[in-house]
Design a protein around this motif. Structure first.
Motif, PDB file in Angstrom:
ATOM      1  N   ASP A 165       0.833  -1.200   0.000  1.00  0.00           N
ATOM      2  CA  ASP A 165       0.000   0.000   0.000  1.00  0.00           C
ATOM      3  C   ASP A 165       0.867   1.249   0.000  1.00  0.00           C
ATOM      4  OD1 ASP A 165      -2.294  -1.497   0.019  1.00  0.00           O
ATOM      5  OD2 ASP A 165      -2.694  -1.228   2.160  1.00  0.00           O
ATOM      6  N   MET A 166       0.326   2.288  -0.635  1.00  0.00           N
ATOM      7  CA  MET A 166       1.016   3.571  -0.686  1.00  0.00           C
ATOM      8  C   MET A 166       1.258   4.104   0.714  1.00  0.00           C
ATOM      9  SD  MET A 166      -0.719   5.912  -3.653  1.00  0.00           S
ATOM     10  CE  MET A 166      -0.109   7.402  -2.899  1.00  0.00           C
ATOM     11  N   GLY A 167       2.379   4.734   0.877  1.00  0.00           N
ATOM     12  CA  GLY A 167       2.687   5.448   2.100  1.00  0.00           C
ATOM     13  C   GLY A 167       3.335   6.757   1.718  1.00  0.00           C
ATOM     14  N   ARG A 168       3.883   7.421   2.692  1.00  0.00           N
ATOM     15  CA  ARG A 168       4.628   8.638   2.425  1.00  0.00           C
ATOM     16  C   ARG A 168       5.827   8.660   3.347  1.00  0.00           C
ATOM     17  NH1 ARG A 168       4.044  12.516   5.914  1.00  0.00           N
ATOM     18  NH2 ARG A 168       4.688  14.082   4.439  1.00  0.00           N
ATOM     19  N   ASP A 169       6.796   9.454   3.015  1.00  0.00           N
ATOM     20  CA  ASP A 169       7.992   9.594   3.830  1.00  0.00           C
ATOM     21  C   ASP A 169       7.591  10.235   5.154  1.00  0.00           C
ATOM     22  OD1 ASP A 169      10.355  10.287   5.060  1.00  0.00           O
ATOM     23  OD2 ASP A 169      11.118  11.486   3.401  1.00  0.00           O
ATOM     24  N   GLU A 170       7.606   9.442   6.217  1.00  0.00           N
ATOM     25  CA  GLU A 170       7.142   9.940   7.508  1.00  0.00           C
ATOM     26  C   GLU A 170       8.106  10.943   8.132  1.00  0.00           C
ATOM     27  OE1 GLU A 170       5.336   7.177  10.080  1.00  0.00           O
ATOM     28  OE2 GLU A 170       4.402   6.079   8.434  1.00  0.00           O
ATOM     29  N   ASN A 171       9.304  11.076   7.587  1.00  0.00           N
ATOM     30  CA  ASN A 171      10.261  12.066   8.081  1.00  0.00           C
ATOM     31  C   ASN A 171      10.108  13.410   7.378  1.00  0.00           C
ATOM     32  OD1 ASN A 171      11.481  10.303   9.917  1.00  0.00           O
ATOM     33  ND2 ASN A 171      12.733   9.434   8.297  1.00  0.00           N
ATOM     34  N   THR A 172       9.213  13.489   6.398  1.00  0.00           N
ATOM     35  CA  THR A 172       8.973  14.730   5.663  1.00  0.00           C
ATOM     36  C   THR A 172       7.571  15.224   5.987  1.00  0.00           C
ATOM     37  OG1 THR A 172      10.432  13.982   3.882  1.00  0.00           O
ATOM     38  CG2 THR A 172       8.901  15.756   3.356  1.00  0.00           C
ATOM     39  N   PRO A 173       7.435  16.468   6.448  1.00  0.00           N
ATOM     40  CA  PRO A 173       6.101  16.999   6.754  1.00  0.00           C
ATOM     41  C   PRO A 173       5.188  16.950   5.530  1.00  0.00           C
ATOM     42  CG  PRO A 173       7.813  18.464   7.595  1.00  0.00           C
ATOM     43  CD  PRO A 173       8.502  17.441   6.742  1.00  0.00           C
ATOM     44  N   ALA A 174       3.901  16.771   5.762  1.00  0.00           N
ATOM     45  CA  ALA A 174       2.920  16.620   4.681  1.00  0.00           C
ATOM     46  C   ALA A 174       2.875  17.836   3.760  1.00  0.00           C
ATOM     47  CB  ALA A 174       1.537  16.349   5.264  1.00  0.00           C
ATOM     48  N   TRP A 175       3.239  19.015   4.254  1.00  0.00           N
ATOM     49  CA  TRP A 175       3.158  20.227   3.435  1.00  0.00           C
ATOM     50  C   TRP A 175       4.302  20.362   2.435  1.00  0.00           C
ATOM     51  CZ3 TRP A 175       7.298  23.483   3.840  1.00  0.00           C
ATOM     52  CH2 TRP A 175       8.077  23.392   5.002  1.00  0.00           C
ATOM     53  N   VAL A 176       5.354  19.571   2.591  1.00  0.00           N
ATOM     54  CA  VAL A 176       6.543  19.753   1.756  1.00  0.00           C
ATOM     55  C   VAL A 176       6.331  19.256   0.327  1.00  0.00           C
ATOM     56  CG1 VAL A 176       8.971  19.102   1.452  1.00  0.00           C
ATOM     57  CG2 VAL A 176       8.128  19.746   3.715  1.00  0.00           C
ATOM     58  N   GLN A 177       6.015  17.985   0.172  1.00  0.00           N
ATOM     59  CA  GLN A 177       5.860  17.429  -1.170  1.00  0.00           C
ATOM     60  C   GLN A 177       4.473  17.772  -1.683  1.00  0.00           C
ATOM     61  OE1 GLN A 177       6.807  13.288  -0.569  1.00  0.00           O
ATOM     62  NE2 GLN A 177       8.978  13.666  -0.927  1.00  0.00           N
ATOM     63  N   HIS A 178       4.440  18.498  -2.799  1.00  0.00           N
ATOM     64  CA  HIS A 178       3.157  18.907  -3.356  1.00  0.00           C
ATOM     65  C   HIS A 178       3.290  19.160  -4.852  1.00  0.00           C
ATOM     66  CE1 HIS A 178       5.116  22.744  -2.317  1.00  0.00           C
ATOM     67  NE2 HIS A 178       4.413  23.279  -3.297  1.00  0.00           N
ATOM     68  N   ILE A 179       2.149  19.216  -5.492  1.00  0.00           N
ATOM     69  CA  ILE A 179       2.061  19.527  -6.913  1.00  0.00           C
ATOM     70  C   ILE A 179       1.399  20.892  -7.011  1.00  0.00           C
ATOM     71  CG2 ILE A 179       1.146  18.814  -9.148  1.00  0.00           C
ATOM     72  CD1 ILE A 179       0.814  15.947  -7.802  1.00  0.00           C
ATOM     73  N   ALA A 180       2.108  21.868  -7.571  1.00  0.00           N
ATOM     74  CA  ALA A 180       1.570  23.222  -7.696  1.00  0.00           C
ATOM     75  C   ALA A 180       1.222  23.497  -9.154  1.00  0.00           C
ATOM     76  CB  ALA A 180       2.587  24.245  -7.190  1.00  0.00           C
ATOM     77  N   MET A 181       0.025  24.015  -9.359  1.00  0.00           N
ATOM     78  CA  MET A 181      -0.451  24.354 -10.702  1.00  0.00           C
ATOM     79  C   MET A 181      -0.895  25.813 -10.709  1.00  0.00           C
ATOM     80  SD  MET A 181      -2.496  20.789 -11.336  1.00  0.00           S
ATOM     81  CE  MET A 181      -2.904  20.578  -9.599  1.00  0.00           C
ATOM     82  N   ARG A 182      -0.593  26.500 -11.799  1.00  0.00           N
ATOM     83  CA  ARG A 182      -0.893  27.929 -11.886  1.00  0.00           C
ATOM     84  C   ARG A 182      -2.284  28.161 -12.466  1.00  0.00           C
ATOM     85  NH1 ARG A 182       3.145  30.995 -15.486  1.00  0.00           N
ATOM     86  NH2 ARG A 182       1.671  30.435 -17.111  1.00  0.00           N
ATOM     87  N   VAL A 183      -2.969  29.152 -11.908  1.00  0.00           N
ATOM     88  CA  VAL A 183      -4.209  29.664 -12.483  1.00  0.00           C
ATOM     89  C   VAL A 183      -3.956  31.100 -12.935  1.00  0.00           C
ATOM     90  CG1 VAL A 183      -5.741  28.124 -11.165  1.00  0.00           C
ATOM     91  CG2 VAL A 183      -5.134  30.373 -10.228  1.00  0.00           C
ATOM     92  N   ALA A 184      -4.875  31.652 -13.728  1.00  0.00           N
ATOM     93  CA  ALA A 184      -4.634  32.906 -14.426  1.00  0.00           C
ATOM     94  C   ALA A 184      -4.576  34.149 -13.538  1.00  0.00           C
ATOM     95  CB  ALA A 184      -5.695  33.103 -15.503  1.00  0.00           C
TER      96      ALA A 184
END
Length: 176
Positions: free
Chosen positions: A73-92
């Motif tokens: 099952d998917m997990g995440r790096d528990e040593n990295t805060p949840a706010w760090v890894q993200h996908i940012a997309m630009r709007v107009a």
């Protein structure tokens, strides 16, 4: 000399390809443009079935996901805060950002923000896989971006020596 033209795609893992495709269509109006499925990884030849989906993020930008049914099952790096890894997309615009927040909330998505980053404003939320997403609207002036660029290397040098936030661009978050 390597000459990068643009990012071809960015790929993340998903729990369910169909659910992910539908969520991105329903919530962010991103169309499925391509799906690739194999029983063997082409680059490594490992026997590992996968579904690889590609979503249109606008202006030839592609966001991709892999569903890996035979992996843990998917997990995440528990040593990295949840706010760090993200996908940012630009709007107009900021107006488009505020409208996107209202639309997402009307569709049951919990949204944080907008947050003022000095030269852009952002909202934050999570997809069904637990990936943090950001929508951002640029607000900076050409002069502000030029100033930020001119101090970037000095900031990296200072950070590498002190591991403390350099003050070269502190003005970004000192205003509202």
């Amino acid at each position: 000399m390597i000459n990068i033209e643009k990012i071809h795609h960015v790929a993340y893992r998903c729990k369910d390809a169909k659910e992910t495709t539908q969520w991105y269509k329903d919530k962010l109006n991103m169309d499925l443009v391509l799906a690739i499925a194999e029983d063997e990884v082409p680059s490594t030849k490992a026997p590992d079935p996968y579904m690889h989906i590609f979503l249109d993020a606008g202006d030839e930008n592609v966001l991709a996901f892999f569903e890996l049914p035979n992996s843990p099952d998917m997990g995440r790096d528990e040593n990295t805060p949840a706010w760090v890894q993200h996908i940012a997309m630009r709007v107009a615009s900021v107006d488009a950002l505020i409208a996107a927040k209202a639309e997402l909330e009307s569709k049951g998505v919990d949204v944080l923000g907008p947050t003022n980053h000095g030269v852009f404003k952002s909202i934050y939320f999570f997809d069904p896989n637990g990936h943090r997403l950001e929508l951002a609207a640029n607000t900076g002036t050409p002069e502000q971006y030029k100033e930020l660029n001119s101090v970037a290397q000095d900031m990296i040098e200072e950070w590498s020596q002190t591991k403390r936030a350099p003050r070269h661009a502190a003005w970004l978050h000192e205003q509202d």
